[in-house]
Write an enzyme that holds these catalytic residues in place. Structure first.
Site, mmCIF file in Angstrom:
data_model
loop_
_atom_site.group_PDB
_atom_site.id
_atom_site.type_symbol
_atom_site.label_atom_id
_atom_site.label_comp_id
_atom_site.label_asym_id
_atom_site.label_seq_id
_atom_site.Cartn_x
_atom_site.Cartn_y
_atom_site.Cartn_z
ATOM 1 N N LYS A 1 -20.712 -57.978 44.708
ATOM 2 C CA LYS A 1 -21.928 -57.745 45.478
ATOM 3 C C LYS A 1 -23.108 -57.986 44.547
ATOM 4 O O LYS A 1 -23.249 -57.319 43.519
ATOM 5 C CB LYS A 1 -21.952 -56.313 46.018
ATOM 6 C CG LYS A 1 -23.213 -55.992 46.783
ATOM 7 C CD LYS A 1 -23.158 -54.629 47.442
ATOM 8 C CE LYS A 1 -24.439 -54.352 48.197
ATOM 9 N NZ LYS A 1 -24.402 -53.039 48.866
ATOM 10 N N ARG B 1 -32.345 -53.174 54.862
ATOM 11 C CA ARG B 1 -33.023 -51.965 54.382
ATOM 12 C C ARG B 1 -34.116 -51.543 55.353
ATOM 13 O O ARG B 1 -34.407 -50.352 55.473
ATOM 14 C CB ARG B 1 -33.545 -52.188 52.962
ATOM 15 C CG ARG B 1 -32.404 -52.374 51.965
ATOM 16 C CD ARG B 1 -32.896 -52.701 50.549
ATOM 17 N NE ARG B 1 -31.787 -53.048 49.660
ATOM 18 C CZ ARG B 1 -31.938 -53.523 48.425
ATOM 19 N NH1 ARG B 1 -33.152 -53.678 47.927
ATOM 20 N NH2 ARG B 1 -30.880 -53.814 47.686
ATOM 21 N N LYS C 1 -31.594 -52.409 42.042
ATOM 22 C CA LYS C 1 -30.158 -52.105 41.996
ATOM 23 C C LYS C 1 -29.430 -52.936 40.935
ATOM 24 O O LYS C 1 -28.214 -53.101 40.990
ATOM 25 C CB LYS C 1 -29.556 -52.293 43.389
ATOM 26 C CG LYS C 1 -30.158 -51.361 44.447
ATOM 27 C CD LYS C 1 -29.332 -51.335 45.751
ATOM 28 C CE LYS C 1 -29.875 -50.283 46.729
ATOM 29 N NZ LYS C 1 -29.013 -50.144 47.937
ATOM 30 N N GLU D 1 -14.434 -58.188 38.211
ATOM 31 C CA GLU D 1 -14.461 -57.229 39.321
ATOM 32 C C GLU D 1 -13.220 -57.385 40.212
ATOM 33 O O GLU D 1 -12.634 -56.400 40.660
ATOM 34 C CB GLU D 1 -15.728 -57.431 40.174
ATOM 35 C CG GLU D 1 -17.039 -57.044 39.482
ATOM 36 C CD GLU D 1 -17.244 -55.530 39.400
ATOM 37 O OE1 GLU D 1 -16.370 -54.768 39.857
ATOM 38 O OE2 GLU D 1 -18.287 -55.119 38.858
ATOM 39 N N LYS E 1 -20.614 -60.892 48.603
ATOM 40 C CA LYS E 1 -21.837 -60.606 49.370
ATOM 41 C C LYS E 1 -23.076 -60.873 48.537
ATOM 42 O O LYS E 1 -23.095 -60.429 47.385
ATOM 43 C CB LYS E 1 -21.799 -59.137 49.766
ATOM 44 C CG LYS E 1 -23.014 -58.656 50.501
ATOM 45 C CD LYS E 1 -22.923 -57.174 50.699
ATOM 46 C CE LYS E 1 -24.170 -56.687 51.396
ATOM 47 N NZ LYS E 1 -24.133 -55.277 51.615
ATOM 48 N N SER F 1 -28.059 -59.669 56.243
ATOM 49 C CA SER F 1 -29.226 -59.578 57.129
ATOM 50 C C SER F 1 -30.259 -60.682 56.879
ATOM 51 O O SER F 1 -30.789 -61.274 57.822
ATOM 52 C CB SER F 1 -29.869 -58.204 56.970
ATOM 53 O OG SER F 1 -30.209 -57.951 55.617
ATOM 54 N N TYR G 1 -23.941 -60.778 61.679
ATOM 55 C CA TYR G 1 -24.746 -60.311 62.800
ATOM 56 C C TYR G 1 -24.731 -61.315 63.950
ATOM 57 O O TYR G 1 -25.191 -61.014 65.039
ATOM 58 C CB TYR G 1 -26.184 -60.036 62.325
ATOM 59 C CG TYR G 1 -26.217 -59.007 61.220
ATOM 60 C CD1 TYR G 1 -26.146 -57.641 61.512
ATOM 61 C CD2 TYR G 1 -26.251 -59.388 59.877
ATOM 62 C CE1 TYR G 1 -26.120 -56.693 60.509
ATOM 63 C CE2 TYR G 1 -26.224 -58.451 58.858
ATOM 64 C CZ TYR G 1 -26.156 -57.109 59.176
ATOM 65 O OH TYR G 1 -26.118 -56.170 58.175
HETATM 66 C C1 PBG Z 1 -25.827 -50.597 50.764
HETATM 67 C C2 PBG Z 1 -25.599 -51.813 51.582
HETATM 68 C C3 PBG Z 1 -26.506 -52.871 51.681
HETATM 69 C C4 PBG Z 1 -25.963 -53.772 52.600
HETATM 70 C C5 PBG Z 1 -24.728 -53.260 53.027
HETATM 71 N N1 PBG Z 1 -24.521 -52.034 52.388
HETATM 72 C C6 PBG Z 1 -27.844 -53.072 51.067
HETATM 73 C C7 PBG Z 1 -28.048 -52.782 49.653
HETATM 74 O O1 PBG Z 1 -27.143 -52.839 48.823
HETATM 75 O O2 PBG Z 1 -29.191 -52.471 49.332
HETATM 76 C C8 PBG Z 1 -26.643 -55.028 53.015
HETATM 77 C C9 PBG Z 1 -26.189 -55.695 54.245
HETATM 78 C C10 PBG Z 1 -27.114 -56.711 54.769
HETATM 79 O O3 PBG Z 1 -28.146 -57.072 54.161
HETATM 80 O O4 PBG Z 1 -26.819 -57.203 55.871
HETATM 81 N N2 PBG Z 1 -24.787 -49.919 50.253
#
Ligand code: PBG
Length: 323
Positions: free
Chosen positions: A194, A204, A216, A232, A247, A273, A312
């Protein structure tokens, strides 16, 4: 010319016959946002067509999806700011929005596959995925909270638990706690690679879960790194993951392919997203053919090696019979 590749493209029948990659509803997982209240359905401004649903509306949405052949859902909660704290304690409350939603969906639709998200951020007053102490995200102290969340999800009926937090060692830690409590059948879909991405912005917004300070980058991966994903993936495999996830999806197709070529576990990819927002924004402006662009994106992620795609677009592509 002896070899003419165009011969295999000369008609729809032949093109279909030699098509290497197929995509079907069974590859798709639909993320759904949940919010408190009754009969509530609010659109996410940066994600046209995507809503936050109160539980009663969520059940109707799941039913509509099941009727379209879409059978897997990933749930995410929008939590009232007043309920957030440093330790995400709302996430463990028996009667919390999220645990109720899992129970209700499984009660009404036992055939639905419910994926749940394990991470502190929707519940954290700091907006981070782990405990924050003096600006630092604590790893080992966070594991216990994550495992308790996972156990609560399992007790509520989750089929697959997806830890999205990127703390070291969490897959093994969660696996052990689930097994000790009789949940050895509950699967783990690890957010293996990720990345610290700009493409999570609209998510968010949907959950109001952006970090209150800092970023992060001490837990999510550097977008410049590929080999680190192998580290990982090795860890997740050894710790008992059932799926390895990459991701976001589009800027990381090479990472999807890398994990697919080097590991035998099924690969999942999260078409996040911001990737969805890009397509919707350009389609709205008339800059892209939405159907063709959407299907090309999903096919590209599938071709790179993902067998499960969190997207989505899932409901829309079935509703409009694009698939
Ligand atoms: C947080 C989480 C995030 C997403 C899924 N779980 C955002 C982040 O890490 O800040 C993002 C999913 C998306 O953008 O569609 N644990």
């Amino acid at each position: 010319m002896l070899i003419r590749p165009r011969r295999n493209r000369k008609s729809a029948v032949i093109r279909d016959m030699v098509q290497e990659t197929r995509l079907s509803a069974s590859n798709l997982i639909f993320p759904l946002f949940i919010i408190d209240g009754k009969d509530v359905q609010t659109e996410v401004a940066s994600m046209p067509g995507i809503y936050r649903y109160s539980i009663d509306r969520l059940l109707r949405e799941v039913e509509a999806c099941l009727n379209l052949g879409l059978r897997a859902f990933d749930l995410f909660p929008n939590i009232d700011e007043a309920l957030k704290d440093k330790y995400a304690s709302e996430s463990l409350r028996e009667d919390s929005l999220y645990l109720r939603a899992i129970r209700e969906v499984k009660q009404h639709f036992p055939e639905a596959c419910v994926v749940t998200d394990v991470a502190m951020d929707p519940y954290s007053s700091d907006g981070h995925d782990g405990i924050v102490e003096n600006g630092e995200i604590l790893n080992d102290e966070t594991l216990d909270i994550l495992a308790k969340m996972a156990l609560a999800h399992a007790q509520a009926g989750a089929d697959i638990i997806a830890p999205s937090d990127m703390m070291d060692g969490r897959i093994g830690y969660i696996r052990k706690v689930l097994d000790e409590n009789g949940f050895s059948k509950v699967s783990l879909m690890s957010y293996t690679a990720k990345y610290a991405s700009a493409f999570y912005g609209p998510f968010r917004d949907a959950l109001n879960s952006a970090p209150k300070h800092g970023d992060k980058k001490t837990y999510q991966m550097n977008p410049a790194n590929q080999r680190e994903a192998l580290i990982e993936a090795h860890l997740d495999t050894q710790e008992g993951a059932d799926f390895l996830m990459v991701k976001p999806a589009l800027p990381y197709l090479d990472v999807i392919k890398l994990l697919k070529d080097n590991f035998d576990l099924p690969i999942a990819a999260y078409n996040v997203s911001g990737e969805y927002a890009m397509i919707k924004a350009s389609a709205r402006n008339g800059w892209l053919d939405e159907q063709r662009a959407t299907m090309e994106v999903l096919m590209g992620i599938r071709r790179a090696g993902a067998t499960a795609i969190l997207t989505y677009h899932a409901k829309e592509v079935l509703e409009k019979k694009w698939l």
